[in-house]
Design an enzyme around this catalytic site. Structure first.
Site, PDB file in Angstrom:
ATOM      1  N   HIS A  53       7.116  16.251 -32.105  1.00  0.00           N
ATOM      2  CA  HIS A  53       6.957  17.386 -31.186  1.00  0.00           C
ATOM      3  C   HIS A  53       5.533  17.298 -30.630  1.00  0.00           C
ATOM      4  CE1 HIS A  53       7.556  22.019 -30.626  1.00  0.00           C
ATOM      5  NE2 HIS A  53       6.620  21.587 -29.790  1.00  0.00           N
ATOM      6  N   CYS A  67       6.174  21.313 -24.341  1.00  0.00           N
ATOM      7  CA  CYS A  67       6.059  20.143 -25.221  1.00  0.00           C
ATOM      8  C   CYS A  67       7.297  19.256 -25.087  1.00  0.00           C
ATOM      9  CB  CYS A  67       5.946  20.592 -26.674  1.00  0.00           C
ATOM     10  SG  CYS A  67       4.455  21.514 -27.049  1.00  0.00           S
ATOM     11  N   THR A  77      13.872  21.864 -33.941  1.00  0.00           N
ATOM     12  CA  THR A  77      12.633  22.301 -33.292  1.00  0.00           C
ATOM     13  C   THR A  77      12.954  23.105 -32.048  1.00  0.00           C
ATOM     14  OG1 THR A  77      10.360  21.578 -32.814  1.00  0.00           O
ATOM     15  CG2 THR A  77      12.111  20.385 -31.671  1.00  0.00           C
TER      16      THR A  77
END
Lengths: 164, 201
Positions: free
Chosen positions: A50, A33, A28
């Site tokens: 996430h 985030c 990711t």
């Protein structure tokens, strides 16, 4: 070829959860985030959440809530998926936390810090040990969570890759 | 025609007009032909959209974030690879291409200026063709991974909704083989205006 032995790269988008087993790798990219990696080292099973915000707040009662958007509902959902699919218990897991940068300097509110604090508080309540964390800063994070070893290769933009 | 199709059509119309205007302004600015093409207008799930970006777009880019504020709030993003931002800097500063060697204040200003000019061209289209009052906020320039920039760009819309509507365009400066991306994202408050545009079609 046995698909279980195939090394798969699984990409995790924003507000999403992916779980898997060795030899898969979960990938990711993060800005403000938070990427939460949970891992069961005995069975080599892990998951990556996430998340975007600390709490679902009033939205928690919405019928079609995207649970992975929020720390409170997302962590519960990640644990649920690990349990339902692989039989992993909360006590089997250790955690690693990444991200929470302040990418847009014009913003007064630092949502990344709030996300980080919320995740740590929830993990503490659940009794999940935090094995490593790399949070904050002003640049994006690229993560590769190797489910064979539990190691997370983290590269902050403009820096060398670090392994946690 | 369904409501969704009508809104898509309205967005395509706005995007088409904006692109024409932006191409002209940009070509004049860099004194070189710049063509902008609409890639797509689409509704996408935020997780799928960002996962696709992460999988396909790992490069280092420089992006300009601009809020189009007013009667129909939109978010605007322009980004270009870090290497191509140096070429654009030289074109804007009327220097020989290759003079800029690293991303610095000049390159930051160049990307800021291009973002500003493109966003202004779009707000002009809103004002002249649809009598909708809009103005661009000062651009915020960020140098980072393409997927990180894209995530931050859609963040505020993604906080409100799980699916977002987005206009994606690519613009090229053919002579220099530069390819840049431009995105326009309508915020929830602009729905009323989009419906109004639909009703006039």
């Amino acid at each position: 070829m046995d698909t279980k032995e195939e090394k798969k790269e699984i990409v995790v988008g924003m507000a999403d959860i992916k779980v898997g087993e060795a030899p898969s790798v979960l990938l990711t990219n993060l800005g403000s985030c938070i990427g939460l990696c949970l891992y069961d080292p005995q069975r080599k099973i892990g998951g990556l959440l996430h998340l975007m915000m600390p709490s679902a707040g009033a939205a928690v009662n919405k019928s079609e809530l995207k649970k992975a958007k929020y720390a409170d509902t997302g962590i519960q959902e990640l644990l649920q998926q690990l349990k339902n699919i692989y039989g992993v218990r909360v006590s089997d897991c250790s955690a690693k936390i990444f991200g929470g940068a302040k990418i847009l300097q014009g913003n007064i509110h630092n949502i990344g810090m709030d996300n980080d604090a919320a995740v740590r508080a929830i993990l503490k309540d659940l009794g999940i040990r935090v094995g490593a964390c790399k949070t904050g800063g002003e640049k994006g994070y690229k993560l590769k969570f190797n489910l064979e070893t539990g190691a997370v290769a983290c590269q902050i933009f403009g820096e060398q890759i670090q392994e946690f | 025609m369904t409501e969704k199709k009508k809104i898509d059509r309205a967005l395509k119309l706005i995007a088409g007009l904006s692109i024409d205007k932006s191409s002209q302004v940009l070509s004049k600015m860099i004194k070189m032909g710049a063509s902008i093409e609409m890639r797509d207008v689409y509704m996408a799930d935020i997780s799928q959209l960002t996962a696709n970006r992460t999988a396909e777009d790992e490069k280092e880019v420089v992006g300009a974030f601009i809020d189009l504020v007013g009667d129909a709030p939109f978010k605007f993003l322009f980004y270009v690879s870090a290497d191509d931002s140096l070429v654009l800097t030289d074109l804007i500063l009327r220097r020989e291409v290759g003079t800029s060697k690293e991303f610095d204040l000049y390159s930051q200003s160049a990307v800021q200026e291009i973002g500003n000019i493109l966003a202004s061209a779009i707000t002009n289209v809103f004002a002249t063709d649809f009598q909708i009052s809009m103005r661009p906020s000062p651009p915020v320039v960020v140098n980072d991974y393409a997927s990180t920039i894209f995530q931050e760009y859609i963040m505020s819309a993604a906080l409100e909704r799980d699916e977002i509507l987005i206009i994606e365009t690519v613009f090229c400066v053919v002579q220099q083989d530069i390819s840049c991306r431009m995105f326009i994202l309508p915020m929830q408050e602009s729905e009323k205006i989009l419906n109004y545009i639909v009703s006039t079609m």
